[in-house]
Design a protein around this motif. Structure first.
Motif, PDB file in Angstrom:
ATOM      1  N   LEU A 197     -37.443  32.062 100.026  1.00 12.39           N
ATOM      2  CA  LEU A 197     -36.469  31.845  98.566  1.00 12.39           C
ATOM      3  C   LEU A 197     -37.175  32.531  97.966  1.00 12.39           C
ATOM      4  O   LEU A 197     -35.735  32.154  96.811  1.00 12.39           O
ATOM      5  CB  LEU A 197     -36.193  30.294  99.402  1.00 12.39           C
ATOM      6  CG  LEU A 197     -35.751  29.789 100.177  1.00 12.39           C
ATOM      7  CD1 LEU A 197     -35.924  27.985  99.867  1.00 12.39           C
ATOM      8  CD2 LEU A 197     -34.242  30.254 100.219  1.00 12.39           C
ATOM      9  N   ASP A 198     -37.865  32.785  97.191  1.00  9.95           N
ATOM     10  CA  ASP A 198     -38.715  33.932  96.751  1.00  9.95           C
ATOM     11  C   ASP A 198     -38.528  33.127  95.136  1.00  9.95           C
ATOM     12  O   ASP A 198     -37.897  33.330  94.849  1.00  9.95           O
ATOM     13  CB  ASP A 198     -37.648  35.234  95.863  1.00  9.95           C
ATOM     14  CG  ASP A 198     -37.802  36.521  94.682  1.00  9.95           C
ATOM     15  OD1 ASP A 198     -39.071  36.237  95.052  1.00  9.95           O
ATOM     16  OD2 ASP A 198     -37.213  36.499  94.690  1.00  9.95           O
ATOM     17  N   LEU A 199     -39.122  32.066  96.002  1.00 12.64           N
ATOM     18  CA  LEU A 199     -39.865  30.889  94.293  1.00 12.64           C
ATOM     19  C   LEU A 199     -41.278  30.249  94.867  1.00 12.64           C
ATOM     20  O   LEU A 199     -41.454  30.766  95.571  1.00 12.64           O
ATOM     21  CB  LEU A 199     -39.432  29.715  94.809  1.00 12.64           C
ATOM     22  CG  LEU A 199     -37.812  29.349  95.156  1.00 12.64           C
ATOM     23  CD1 LEU A 199     -37.104  27.394  95.245  1.00 12.64           C
ATOM     24  CD2 LEU A 199     -37.239  29.420  93.420  1.00 12.64           C
ATOM     25  N   THR A 200     -41.673  29.753  93.046  1.00 11.34           N
ATOM     26  CA  THR A 200     -42.845  29.454  93.483  1.00 11.34           C
ATOM     27  C   THR A 200     -43.297  28.042  93.503  1.00 11.34           C
ATOM     28  O   THR A 200     -41.260  27.529  93.332  1.00 11.34           O
ATOM     29  CB  THR A 200     -43.968  29.681  92.199  1.00 11.34           C
ATOM     30  OG1 THR A 200     -42.794  28.816  91.188  1.00 11.34           O
ATOM     31  CG2 THR A 200     -43.360  31.211  91.849  1.00 11.34           C
ATOM     32  N   ALA A 212     -32.086  23.449  99.481  1.00 10.58           N
ATOM     33  CA  ALA A 212     -31.130  23.553 100.012  1.00 10.58           C
ATOM     34  C   ALA A 212     -30.282  24.446  98.486  1.00 10.58           C
ATOM     35  O   ALA A 212     -29.780  25.467  98.812  1.00 10.58           O
ATOM     36  CB  ALA A 212     -30.105  22.687  99.935  1.00 10.58           C
ATOM     37  N   GLU A 213     -29.992  24.050  97.602  1.00  8.04           N
ATOM     38  CA  GLU A 213     -29.798  24.566  96.178  1.00  8.04           C
ATOM     39  C   GLU A 213     -30.002  26.147  96.339  1.00  8.04           C
ATOM     40  O   GLU A 213     -29.626  27.033  95.254  1.00  8.04           O
ATOM     41  CB  GLU A 213     -29.930  23.765  94.903  1.00  8.04           C
ATOM     42  CG  GLU A 213     -29.555  24.644  94.200  1.00  8.04           C
ATOM     43  CD  GLU A 213     -30.060  23.440  92.540  1.00  8.04           C
ATOM     44  OE1 GLU A 213     -29.027  23.565  91.471  1.00  8.04           O
ATOM     45  OE2 GLU A 213     -31.173  23.013  92.801  1.00  8.04           O
ATOM     46  N   ARG A 214     -31.432  26.593  96.436  1.00  6.26           N
ATOM     47  CA  ARG A 214     -31.826  28.024  96.024  1.00  6.26           C
ATOM     48  C   ARG A 214     -30.824  28.566  97.052  1.00  6.26           C
ATOM     49  O   ARG A 214     -30.610  30.336  96.620  1.00  6.26           O
ATOM     50  CB  ARG A 214     -33.229  27.638  95.735  1.00  6.26           C
ATOM     51  CG  ARG A 214     -33.697  28.999  96.298  1.00  6.26           C
ATOM     52  CD  ARG A 214     -33.583  29.497  95.079  1.00  6.26           C
ATOM     53  NE  ARG A 214     -34.448  30.910  94.437  1.00  6.26           N
ATOM     54  CZ  ARG A 214     -33.722  31.324  93.817  1.00  6.26           C
ATOM     55  NH1 ARG A 214     -32.942  31.738  92.556  1.00  6.26           N
ATOM     56  NH2 ARG A 214     -34.568  33.178  93.502  1.00  6.26           N
ATOM     57  N   ARG A 215     -30.994  28.145  98.468  1.00  3.50           N
ATOM     58  CA  ARG A 215     -30.861  29.270  99.296  1.00  3.50           C
ATOM     59  C   ARG A 215     -29.237  29.446  99.203  1.00  3.50           C
ATOM     60  O   ARG A 215     -28.462  30.688  99.651  1.00  3.50           O
ATOM     61  CB  ARG A 215     -30.997  28.398 100.371  1.00  3.50           C
ATOM     62  CG  ARG A 215     -30.250  28.819 101.902  1.00  3.50           C
ATOM     63  CD  ARG A 215     -30.554  28.445 102.924  1.00  3.50           C
ATOM     64  NE  ARG A 215     -29.827  26.758 103.343  1.00  3.50           N
ATOM     65  CZ  ARG A 215     -27.859  26.970 104.047  1.00  3.50           C
ATOM     66  NH1 ARG A 215     -27.637  27.858 103.663  1.00  3.50           N
ATOM     67  NH2 ARG A 215     -28.014  25.254 103.378  1.00  3.50           N
ATOM     68  N   ARG A 216     -28.153  28.212  98.244  1.00  2.00           N
ATOM     69  CA  ARG A 216     -27.095  28.818  98.765  1.00  2.00           C
ATOM     70  C   ARG A 216     -26.592  29.764  97.390  1.00  2.00           C
ATOM     71  O   ARG A 216     -26.040  30.109  97.489  1.00  2.00           O
ATOM     72  CB  ARG A 216     -26.314  27.751  97.916  1.00  2.00           C
ATOM     73  CG  ARG A 216     -25.637  26.565  99.360  1.00  2.00           C
ATOM     74  CD  ARG A 216     -25.281  25.631  99.275  1.00  2.00           C
ATOM     75  NE  ARG A 216     -25.674  24.273  98.374  1.00  2.00           N
ATOM     76  CZ  ARG A 216     -26.773  23.698  98.862  1.00  2.00           C
ATOM     77  NH1 ARG A 216     -26.858  23.263 100.376  1.00  2.00           N
ATOM     78  NH2 ARG A 216     -26.919  21.985  97.521  1.00  2.00           N
ATOM     79  N   GLU A 217     -27.623  29.007  96.199  1.00  2.00           N
ATOM     80  CA  GLU A 217     -27.588  30.609  95.336  1.00  2.00           C
ATOM     81  C   GLU A 217     -28.074  31.874  95.856  1.00  2.00           C
ATOM     82  O   GLU A 217     -27.542  32.484  95.055  1.00  2.00           O
ATOM     83  CB  GLU A 217     -28.455  30.087  94.466  1.00  2.00           C
ATOM     84  CG  GLU A 217     -28.187  28.445  93.576  1.00  2.00           C
ATOM     85  CD  GLU A 217     -30.214  27.817  92.127  1.00  2.00           C
ATOM     86  OE1 GLU A 217     -30.433  29.913  92.217  1.00  2.00           O
ATOM     87  OE2 GLU A 217     -29.402  27.982  91.314  1.00  2.00           O
ATOM     88  N   LEU A 218     -28.729  32.005  96.390  1.00  2.00           N
ATOM     89  CA  LEU A 218     -29.053  33.396  97.167  1.00  2.00           C
ATOM     90  C   LEU A 218     -28.201  33.762  98.686  1.00  2.00           C
ATOM     91  O   LEU A 218     -27.992  35.103  98.796  1.00  2.00           O
ATOM     92  CB  LEU A 218     -30.255  33.361  98.188  1.00  2.00           C
ATOM     93  CG  LEU A 218     -30.791  32.706  96.683  1.00  2.00           C
ATOM     94  CD1 LEU A 218     -32.365  32.865  97.316  1.00  2.00           C
ATOM     95  CD2 LEU A 218     -32.057  34.269  95.764  1.00  2.00           C
ATOM     96  N   SER A 219     -27.181  32.652  98.414  1.00  2.00           N
ATOM     97  CA  SER A 219     -26.059  33.549  99.496  1.00  2.00           C
ATOM     98  C   SER A 219     -26.593  33.729 100.804  1.00  2.00           C
ATOM     99  O   SER A 219     -25.685  34.859 101.381  1.00  2.00           O
ATOM    100  CB  SER A 219     -24.767  34.274  98.863  1.00  2.00           C
ATOM    101  OG  SER A 219     -24.226  34.189  98.254  1.00  2.00           O
TER     102      SER A 219
END
Length: 184
Positions: free
Chosen positions: A69-72, A23-30
């Motif tokens: 989310l463009d993460l690993t 959720a934090e990463r999704r919000r960072e990416l708006s």
């Protein structure tokens, strides 16, 4: 009796941590729930349940969400059970090697496997724990107790009651292998 850090309490804590980080990463990416869910090919309500920690997420679904989310995985879960997963140690692997990413205190053993073309890897599973093989790149042929399946990038093979898997790379390949931890 359930003690802290074991059983259901342990899974609930991991679900909460994974969900909060997603959720934090999704919000960072708006990005909206709907956008990420569409990219990860899951329903918006399922992604919401994952983010809130209300459900367990399977490895294939988690990998699709992480990609959306463009993460690993190592960025999502830099610490598992108090042990650090180092992205550098994963990148330092040779081309035909298996590296354990989890530790003996977890109920699930996760390994990253790199294979050169035509190299093979064998998974002996005398306890017949469930095994999930997810191909991150390349292509392989998996022989699971005589059942042969070809897998390409993005494919997963989920098995139960299989004593031995022999995985042969058709091309240079990378896989995540998850199974019940035989040391538990």
């Amino acid at each position: 009796m359930v003690t802290a850090g074991s059983g259901r309490d342990s899974f609930d804590a991991i679900n909460q941590e994974v969900g909060a980080r997603l959720a934090e990463r999704r919000r960072e990416l708006s990005r909206s729930l709907r956008q990420v869910a569409a990219d990860a090919e899951v329903s918006t309500s399922h992604l919401s349940d994952i983010e809130s920690g209300a459900c367990r997420v399977s490895l294939p679904v988690l990998l699709r969400i992480v990609r959306a989310l463009d993460l690993t995985i190592t960025e999502l879960l830099p610490q598992i059970g108090g042990h650090r997963v180092s992205r550098d140690s994963v990148n330092d692997m040779s081309d035909s090697e298996a590296k354990v990413l989890s530790h003996n205190d977890l109920d699930l053993s996760i390994s990253l496997i790199h294979l050169n073309g035509h190299a093979d890897h064998q998974i002996d599973n005398p306890e017949r724990a469930d095994v999930l093989i997810y191909v991150l790149g390349g292509s392989v042929v998996c022989d699971s107790d005589g059942t042969v399946v070809a897998l390409e990038e993005g494919d997963a093979l989920d098995t139960e009651q299989v004593a031995r898997h022999r995985i042969e790379a058709r091309t240079k390949a990378r896989m995540l292998v998850a199974r019940g931890n035989p040391n538990r």
